[in-house]
Design a protein around this motif. Structure first.
Motif, mmCIF file in Angstrom:
data_model
loop_
_atom_site.group_PDB
_atom_site.id
_atom_site.type_symbol
_atom_site.label_atom_id
_atom_site.label_comp_id
_atom_site.label_asym_id
_atom_site.label_seq_id
_atom_site.Cartn_x
_atom_site.Cartn_y
_atom_site.Cartn_z
ATOM 1 N N GLN A 156 -14.779 -3.290 16.061
ATOM 2 C CA GLN A 156 -14.306 -3.760 14.765
ATOM 3 C C GLN A 156 -13.423 -2.673 14.145
ATOM 4 O OE1 GLN A 156 -17.596 -5.115 12.334
ATOM 5 N NE2 GLN A 156 -18.234 -6.660 13.804
ATOM 6 N N PHE A 157 -12.998 -2.893 12.918
ATOM 7 C CA PHE A 157 -12.172 -1.916 12.217
ATOM 8 C C PHE A 157 -13.010 -1.131 11.218
ATOM 9 C CE2 PHE A 157 -8.075 -4.489 12.894
ATOM 10 C CZ PHE A 157 -7.647 -3.624 13.901
ATOM 11 N N SER A 158 -12.896 0.186 11.296
ATOM 12 C CA SER A 158 -13.429 1.033 10.238
ATOM 13 C C SER A 158 -12.319 1.184 9.209
ATOM 14 C CB SER A 158 -13.832 2.402 10.794
ATOM 15 O OG SER A 158 -14.287 3.239 9.749
ATOM 16 N N ILE A 159 -12.568 0.681 8.012
ATOM 17 C CA ILE A 159 -11.592 0.769 6.926
ATOM 18 C C ILE A 159 -11.814 2.081 6.189
ATOM 19 C CG2 ILE A 159 -10.622 -0.375 4.910
ATOM 20 C CD1 ILE A 159 -10.492 -2.094 7.395
ATOM 21 N N GLY A 160 -10.756 2.872 6.062
ATOM 22 C CA GLY A 160 -10.938 4.169 5.432
ATOM 23 C C GLY A 160 -9.730 4.634 4.639
ATOM 24 N N LEU A 161 -9.865 5.819 4.071
ATOM 25 C CA LEU A 161 -8.832 6.394 3.212
ATOM 26 C C LEU A 161 -8.352 7.731 3.767
ATOM 27 C CD1 LEU A 161 -10.713 5.793 -0.146
ATOM 28 C CD2 LEU A 161 -8.565 4.680 0.473
ATOM 29 N N VAL A 162 -7.067 8.009 3.594
ATOM 30 C CA VAL A 162 -6.504 9.341 3.841
ATOM 31 C C VAL A 162 -6.168 9.909 2.461
ATOM 32 C CG1 VAL A 162 -4.679 10.671 4.926
ATOM 33 C CG2 VAL A 162 -5.593 8.632 6.077
ATOM 34 N N PRO A 163 -6.948 10.882 1.972
ATOM 35 C CA PRO A 163 -6.837 11.334 0.572
ATOM 36 C C PRO A 163 -5.427 11.653 0.111
ATOM 37 C CG PRO A 163 -8.753 12.301 1.608
ATOM 38 C CD PRO A 163 -8.021 11.581 2.688
ATOM 39 N N GLN A 164 -4.639 12.308 0.957
ATOM 40 C CA GLN A 164 -3.310 12.739 0.513
ATOM 41 C C GLN A 164 -2.345 11.579 0.287
ATOM 42 O OE1 GLN A 164 -2.148 15.345 3.711
ATOM 43 N NE2 GLN A 164 -1.416 13.672 5.033
ATOM 44 N N ASP A 165 -2.709 10.382 0.759
ATOM 45 C CA ASP A 165 -1.787 9.241 0.670
ATOM 46 C C ASP A 165 -2.167 8.231 -0.404
ATOM 47 O OD1 ASP A 165 -0.337 10.312 2.781
ATOM 48 O OD2 ASP A 165 -1.502 9.214 4.293
ATOM 49 N N ILE A 166 -3.324 8.401 -1.055
ATOM 50 C CA ILE A 166 -3.758 7.382 -2.012
ATOM 51 C C ILE A 166 -3.069 7.577 -3.359
ATOM 52 C CG2 ILE A 166 -6.005 7.152 -0.885
ATOM 53 C CD1 ILE A 166 -7.254 8.742 -3.114
ATOM 54 N N THR A 167 -3.027 6.485 -4.123
ATOM 55 C CA THR A 167 -2.483 6.532 -5.479
ATOM 56 C C THR A 167 -3.592 6.187 -6.465
ATOM 57 O OG1 THR A 167 -1.849 4.196 -5.518
ATOM 58 C CG2 THR A 167 -0.252 5.758 -4.576
ATOM 59 N N ASP A 168 -3.272 6.244 -7.740
ATOM 60 C CA ASP A 168 -4.279 5.940 -8.770
ATOM 61 C C ASP A 168 -4.779 4.511 -8.671
ATOM 62 O OD1 ASP A 168 -4.023 8.488 -9.727
ATOM 63 O OD2 ASP A 168 -2.662 7.953 -11.377
ATOM 64 N N ALA A 169 -3.953 3.631 -8.119
ATOM 65 C CA ALA A 169 -4.343 2.219 -8.056
ATOM 66 C C ALA A 169 -5.190 1.892 -6.827
ATOM 67 C CB ALA A 169 -3.094 1.341 -8.059
ATOM 68 N N THR A 170 -5.211 2.796 -5.852
ATOM 69 C CA THR A 170 -5.870 2.478 -4.571
ATOM 70 C C THR A 170 -7.362 2.207 -4.729
ATOM 71 O OG1 THR A 170 -4.254 3.796 -3.330
ATOM 72 C CG2 THR A 170 -6.335 3.274 -2.234
ATOM 73 N N LEU A 171 -8.076 3.136 -5.334
ATOM 74 C CA LEU A 171 -9.538 3.022 -5.393
ATOM 75 C C LEU A 171 -10.013 1.823 -6.202
ATOM 76 C CD1 LEU A 171 -9.434 5.704 -3.946
ATOM 77 C CD2 LEU A 171 -11.187 6.577 -5.502
ATOM 78 N N PRO A 172 -9.459 1.551 -7.387
ATOM 79 C CA PRO A 172 -9.926 0.368 -8.125
ATOM 80 C C PRO A 172 -9.701 -0.931 -7.352
ATOM 81 C CG PRO A 172 -8.688 1.832 -9.566
ATOM 82 C CD PRO A 172 -8.507 2.349 -8.184
ATOM 83 N N GLN A 173 -8.522 -1.045 -6.721
ATOM 84 C CA GLN A 173 -8.242 -2.278 -5.978
ATOM 85 C C GLN A 173 -9.128 -2.399 -4.736
ATOM 86 O OE1 GLN A 173 -3.992 -3.280 -5.480
ATOM 87 N NE2 GLN A 173 -3.531 -1.679 -6.987
ATOM 88 N N MET A 174 -9.349 -1.287 -4.070
ATOM 89 C CA MET A 174 -10.218 -1.301 -2.887
ATOM 90 C C MET A 174 -11.639 -1.683 -3.282
ATOM 91 S SD MET A 174 -10.930 1.814 -0.208
ATOM 92 C CE MET A 174 -11.206 1.446 1.520
ATOM 93 N N ALA A 175 -12.139 -1.113 -4.372
ATOM 94 C CA ALA A 175 -13.492 -1.423 -4.844
ATOM 95 C C ALA A 175 -13.630 -2.900 -5.173
ATOM 96 C CB ALA A 175 -13.819 -0.570 -6.064
ATOM 97 N N THR A 176 -12.608 -3.477 -5.776
ATOM 98 C CA THR A 176 -12.642 -4.899 -6.130
ATOM 99 C C THR A 176 -12.675 -5.768 -4.882
ATOM 100 O OG1 THR A 176 -11.443 -4.494 -8.192
ATOM 101 C CG2 THR A 176 -11.418 -6.746 -7.332
#
Length: 660
Positions: free
Chosen positions: A173-193
């Motif tokens: 399957q796919f492990s969905i993850g984040l690369v810290p240096q590439d995220i923006t302020d909008a990334t985490l709220p939208q991902m959480a939703t």
């Protein structure tokens, strides 16, 4: 004074010269306080016991100039921890001039590591010191080289149904993850939703001590076909990595039975836990010596992993799914057995949960919903005990017939809807739901599910005989089944009914009688096996995976006579075929079923309202392939056990490939 001291001093040096130490090969060395042998032996002994600081103090001045004590001890600790070194033995074999030969052996994640090495000592002043080389850290290690260890993980064994369909499988399957240096302020709220997660829990993952700006930080595992993957990877800084994970194709339909694994890959619940030793296998390992260019120069040790067993169960995945679909909107349970072998074909508990979520990281929102659900989706209802109600009446009938307490022709004259043995019962009555029959024999009592008939029968049998006969059905014993199931009981104190009212109520499955759905199903195998109760089986491989008909294991021999088994099967056919029968809702044209319904009341006192349990047990009799027990909670005001008639009919139609 001087003359008296000299002989004593001479004797002391003589004793020191005679102190002996043995090498592992049986060689014996004489040791003096400043001898080379003593220095080497001390160094090897400290090595064996992990006294790395003491080892460092025994090194030559040249050796100490090449590394600090901290560097020395850190290197020993990190390498030995990395290879999981245990039981290290360093034994002196021989000495020649300033050189010594020793044997090194240790256990590791890759198996035993051993070699024979040569090193040297140098005398500095009065003391002999060890001239350190990398081979005094690890066999054949040379300057500039490193030791690399890796665990070779065993693949977890998979669970399959009787036809080879996967029940617990290893899937990419796919492990969905984040690369810290590439995220923006909008990334985490939208991902959480999108993932129904708490934003703070995602932030906590990003703040782990090992995280670097370019590190992939896993957040959630999703199937490759999940539509969320495309939406998530469109967000800045969100990416995927392929990952092999545990997957459960039946999801909610088999969650309680199959269970799930935890973050460590080990079984936490259900068969994943009960069969964990067999499914886990054994990890292997490999230890390499790597040169300065990062290339493997030598593989020192390697142990191949032993994968977990592939285990075939007796379950029928299609039937498991069908039973779940019939019960998914209820609180209840369903157990299906092969009536001639005792093989478990389905075991369902509802409401349920998705084990895929549990294995791969359940969202905060989903976890809260499950825990707050008043219907308790984690409760395993097929293993819990309940009052069996009228589903118990065929057992009372069998006990009474075999003890000659009754005959099939005996008639009870019953008028009205309530009855009591005598005035001593005060305001307590046994009630029945219908007075269709006033002259009631055994067949009519089963067709109409007459509580009064069976209460009178139990009283006639007597408490001692009733308890003795019930023991033949396994009351008071654990079921011989690998999955933990509550023990069936006749009374709370384990002694059986002792009071007349309690005995009368026990005759129709009330009082303090408690049975699990699995036990009820197992008890009914007596009617399809000439009176023998079969032990439920869940492992297909143990009962002849390739045999046309699996072997059966008898749990209770001759719980009733073959004649009684045949007679009661005939009577239970009328429970379904007769229009007055309580199980008539399950009648299927062209398929002969025998069965019994039951409605158990859960209330504190007579003439009060309370919750009701609906039961239905049925089996096909002409070419028996399926014995099915259904339980539904809270059937009050919904037709009682009649609610289960259509569910039972649909399940048999689907199992037989009949239109419905």
């Amino acid at each position: 004074m001087t003359k008296t001291k000299k002989p004593r001093k001479k004797r002391i040096w003589l004793l020191l010269a005679l102190v002996l130490t043995a090498g592992s090969a049986g060689t014996v060395y004489a040791v003096t306080g400043d001898s080379e042998q003593a220095a080497v032996q001390s160094f090897l002994q400290n090595w064996q016991t992990g006294q790395y600081a003491a080892m460092y103090q025994a090194l030559s001045s040249d050796s100490k100039q090449s590394m600090t004590e901290e560097q020395f001890t850190t290197r020993y600790t990190s390498i030995y921890d990395g290879i999981e070194a245990k039981n290290l033995q360093a034994s002196l074999l021989s000495m020649k001039d300033a050189s010594f030969t020793f044997h090194l052996r240790m256990d590791s994640l890759a198996g035993p590591v051993e070699s024979t090495e040569t090193a040297s000592a140098v005398k500095e002043g009065r003391h002999w010191m060890i001239q350190w080389t990398p081979s005094l850290l690890f066999p054949d290690l040379k300057p500039g080289e490193k030791v690399r260890a890796q665990v070779l993980h065993a693949e977890r064994g998979q669970l399959f149904d009787r036809n080879g369909a996967g029940l617990a499988i290893n899937e990419e399957q796919f492990s969905i993850g984040l690369v810290p240096q590439d995220i923006t302020d909008a990334t985490l709220p939208q991902m959480a939703t999108l993932l129904h997660m708490n934003k703070q829990s995602i932030e906590d993952k990003l703040h782990a001590s090992w995280v670097r700006p370019d590190t992939f930080v896993p957040v959630k595992t999703l199937p490759k076909t999940d539509t969320l993957v495309k939406k998530l990877t469109a967000l800045p800084g969100v990416t995927t990595q392929p990952q092999k994970v545990r997957a459960y194709p039946l999801a909610n339909a088999a969650a309680h039975l199959i269970g799930y694994t935890g973050d460590d890959g080990q079984g936490k619940t259900g068969l994943e836990n009960l069969l964990n030793d067999r499914l886990s296998g054994r990890d292997g390992g490999r230890i390499d010596i790597v040169n300065a260019e990062g290339k493997v120069r030598q593989t020192v040790a390697e142990k191949k992993p032993i994968n977990g067993d592939a285990i075939q169960l007796t379950l029928d995945a299609k039937l498991q799914q069908n039973v779940y679909e019939q019960l998914q909107h209820e609180s209840g349970a369903g157990v299906a057995l092969h009536p001639l072998t005792g093989e478990v074909l389905a075991m369902v508990s509802t409401p349920s949960f998705d084990p895929n979520e549990m294995a791969h990281g359940v969202s905060d929102e989903q976890w809260k919903a499950w825990n707050d659900d008043p219907n308790h989706p984690f409760q395993n209802r097929f293993a819990d005990v309940y009052p069996p109600g009228s589903a118990f009446k065929p057992l009372t009938a069998a006990m009474a017939l075999d003890t000659r307490t009754i005959t099939p022709q005996d008639v009870h004259e019953i008028s009205g809807l309530k009855w009591q043995a005598d005035a001593a019962w005060g305001g307590y009555y046994v009630t029945r739901v219908s007075d269709t029959y006033k002259s009631v024999d055994l067949e009519k009592a089963l067709i109409a599910s007459d509580n009064i008939y069976f209460a009178q029968t139990a009283l006639k049998m007597g408490a001692q005989r009733f308890t003795t006969e019930a023991a033949k059905f396994g009351f008071g014993e654990k079921l011989p089944f690998p999955y933990p199931v509550d023990t069936p009981t006749l009374s709370n104190d384990g002694q059986g009914p002792t009071r007349d009212i309690q005995l009368a109520d026990s005759g129709y499955g009330q009082g303090e009688v408690l049975m699990s759905p699995l036990h009820v199903a197992a008890a009914y195998t007596a009617f399809t096996n000439g009176g023998d109760i079969l032990a439920p089986q869940i492992l297909k491989e143990e009962k002849g995976a390739h045999a046309a008909v699996a072997a059966k294991t008898v749990w209770k021999s001759r719980a009733l006579t073959p004649e009684t088994a045949n007679l009661l099967t005939s009577d239970m056919v009328h429970v379904i075929d007769n229009p007055n029968g309580t199980g008539h809702g399950a009648k299927i044209d062209g398929l002969q079923l025998a069965g019994k319904t039951g409605t158990a009341e859960l209330k504190q006192a007579q003439n009060t309202t309370g919750k009701e349990l609906g039961w239905f047990v049925a089996y096909d009799i002409e070419s028996p392939h399926l014995l099915l027990t259904l339980l539904v909670e809270n059937v009050q005001g919904r037709g009682g056990s009649h609610l289960l008639g259509s569910k039972m009919r649909t399940l048999f139609q689907e199992a037989q490939g009949l239109p419905h």
